[in-house]
Design a protein around this motif. Sequence first.
Motif, PDB file in Angstrom:
ATOM      1  N   LEU A   4       0.864  -1.171   0.000  1.00  0.00           N
ATOM      2  CA  LEU A   4       0.000   0.000   0.000  1.00  0.00           C
ATOM      3  C   LEU A   4       0.907   1.229   0.000  1.00  0.00           C
ATOM      4  CD1 LEU A   4      -2.621   1.569   0.216  1.00  0.00           C
ATOM      5  CD2 LEU A   4      -2.626   1.127   2.682  1.00  0.00           C
ATOM      6  N   VAL A   6       1.272   5.476  -0.482  1.00  0.00           N
ATOM      7  CA  VAL A   6       0.633   6.790  -0.411  1.00  0.00           C
ATOM      8  C   VAL A   6       1.466   7.762  -1.218  1.00  0.00           C
ATOM      9  CG1 VAL A   6       0.037   8.735   1.083  1.00  0.00           C
ATOM     10  CG2 VAL A   6      -0.397   6.381   1.848  1.00  0.00           C
ATOM     11  N   LEU A  46      -6.904   1.627  -6.698  1.00  0.00           N
ATOM     12  CA  LEU A  46      -6.872   2.920  -6.022  1.00  0.00           C
ATOM     13  C   LEU A  46      -7.684   2.824  -4.738  1.00  0.00           C
ATOM     14  CD1 LEU A  46      -7.457   5.523  -8.889  1.00  0.00           C
ATOM     15  CD2 LEU A  46      -5.328   5.095  -7.648  1.00  0.00           C
ATOM     16  N   LEU A  47      -7.139   3.347  -3.656  1.00  0.00           N
ATOM     17  CA  LEU A  47      -7.824   3.409  -2.372  1.00  0.00           C
ATOM     18  C   LEU A  47      -7.941   4.875  -1.999  1.00  0.00           C
ATOM     19  CD1 LEU A  47      -8.917   2.038   0.231  1.00  0.00           C
ATOM     20  CD2 LEU A  47      -6.549   2.014   1.058  1.00  0.00           C
ATOM     21  N   LEU A  48      -9.169   5.350  -1.764  1.00  0.00           N
ATOM     22  CA  LEU A  48      -9.402   6.778  -1.626  1.00  0.00           C
ATOM     23  C   LEU A  48     -10.389   7.086  -0.511  1.00  0.00           C
ATOM     24  CD1 LEU A  48      -9.971   7.378  -5.441  1.00  0.00           C
ATOM     25  CD2 LEU A  48      -7.866   7.941  -4.198  1.00  0.00           C
ATOM     26  N   THR A  52     -11.464  12.976  -1.795  1.00  0.00           N
ATOM     27  CA  THR A  52     -10.557  12.801  -2.927  1.00  0.00           C
ATOM     28  C   THR A  52     -11.240  12.048  -4.063  1.00  0.00           C
ATOM     29  OG1 THR A  52      -8.630  12.826  -1.469  1.00  0.00           O
ATOM     30  CG2 THR A  52      -8.336  11.844  -3.651  1.00  0.00           C
ATOM     31  N   TYR A  53     -11.997  11.017  -3.725  1.00  0.00           N
ATOM     32  CA  TYR A  53     -12.721  10.250  -4.742  1.00  0.00           C
ATOM     33  C   TYR A  53     -13.637  11.162  -5.554  1.00  0.00           C
ATOM     34  CZ  TYR A  53     -16.112   6.967  -6.743  1.00  0.00           C
ATOM     35  OH  TYR A  53     -16.946   6.272  -7.601  1.00  0.00           O
ATOM     36  N   LYS A  95     -11.392   0.744  -7.847  1.00  0.00           N
ATOM     37  CA  LYS A  95     -11.344   1.778  -6.810  1.00  0.00           C
ATOM     38  C   LYS A  95     -12.122   1.343  -5.579  1.00  0.00           C
ATOM     39  CE  LYS A  95     -12.662   4.308 -10.265  1.00  0.00           C
ATOM     40  NZ  LYS A  95     -11.947   3.803 -11.439  1.00  0.00           N
ATOM     41  N   MET A 139      -2.743   5.203  -3.023  1.00  0.00           N
ATOM     42  CA  MET A 139      -3.588   6.248  -2.459  1.00  0.00           C
ATOM     43  C   MET A 139      -3.111   7.617  -2.918  1.00  0.00           C
ATOM     44  SD  MET A 139      -4.302   5.125   1.499  1.00  0.00           S
ATOM     45  CE  MET A 139      -5.590   6.367   1.635  1.00  0.00           C
ATOM     46  N   SER A 142      -6.558  12.053   0.278  1.00  0.00           N
ATOM     47  CA  SER A 142      -7.136  11.191   1.320  1.00  0.00           C
ATOM     48  C   SER A 142      -6.345  11.252   2.620  1.00  0.00           C
ATOM     49  CB  SER A 142      -7.219   9.742   0.818  1.00  0.00           C
ATOM     50  OG  SER A 142      -7.806   9.667  -0.452  1.00  0.00           O
ATOM     51  N   TRP A 146      -5.277   8.038   4.969  1.00  0.00           N
ATOM     52  CA  TRP A 146      -3.930   7.452   4.989  1.00  0.00           C
ATOM     53  C   TRP A 146      -3.243   7.634   6.335  1.00  0.00           C
ATOM     54  CZ3 TRP A 146       0.392  10.288   5.899  1.00  0.00           C
ATOM     55  CH2 TRP A 146       0.545  11.578   5.378  1.00  0.00           C
TER      56      TRP A 146
END
Length: 208
Positions: A4, A6, A46-48, A52-53, A95, A139, A142, A146
């Motif tokens: 993961l 950032v 993608l992790l948001l 931000t998304y 996502k 990421m 966010s 994070w």
Amino acid sequence: MRKLLVSTIMSLDGYVEGPGRDVMALPMDGFFDEHNLERQRAAGTLLLGATTYMGLKGYWPAVAENPAVSPAVAANPDMADLHRETGKRNNEMRKFVVSDSLTEDDTAPWTDSTTIVRRADAHKVVAELKEQPGKDILMFGSRTLWNDLLVAGLVDELHVMVGAAVLGGGTPAFGSGPVPSLRLVNTRRRDGSYNVLLRYQVVDRDDA
């Protein structure tokens, strides 16, 4: 096991947003855009956070269709191909958005590629995603999310672009939680940019 990562930008005095939550106060130049596209090419997910998304969703689909609508491309047409590819990758990538307020009605035109995760389930879902085979989990923005995942020991790397700007206030990059030990892996610069990229590896507590 997947990493993961950032990717964020902060001012020289440590803010990821200026006063009034003005993210555009940060010097997000071509170097920043190039690095983020580089990270997208190495990522599969993608992790948001919700803010931000929604910001990405409101911006990149139109840029994927016509890069000229991007202010950066309007200022420098040579950036068109980079922004078109970034937009297309944002459209296509899987996502996960962590939110207690968003519903499926909020996700168009990304409904088919978006999974909404409730906050109470975030640590479990992220841990499970990391256990799956595949490319990196990435990421952007966010900050609240994070920071939470960093304190929880779920972030593997921080890619921090330090911008040549002093904002004097705003949203600090780091929250109040205990940040794990960080090891500087490398630094990067690019001709024509006053920004500096710092890549940190999060040190396992057993190895700190």
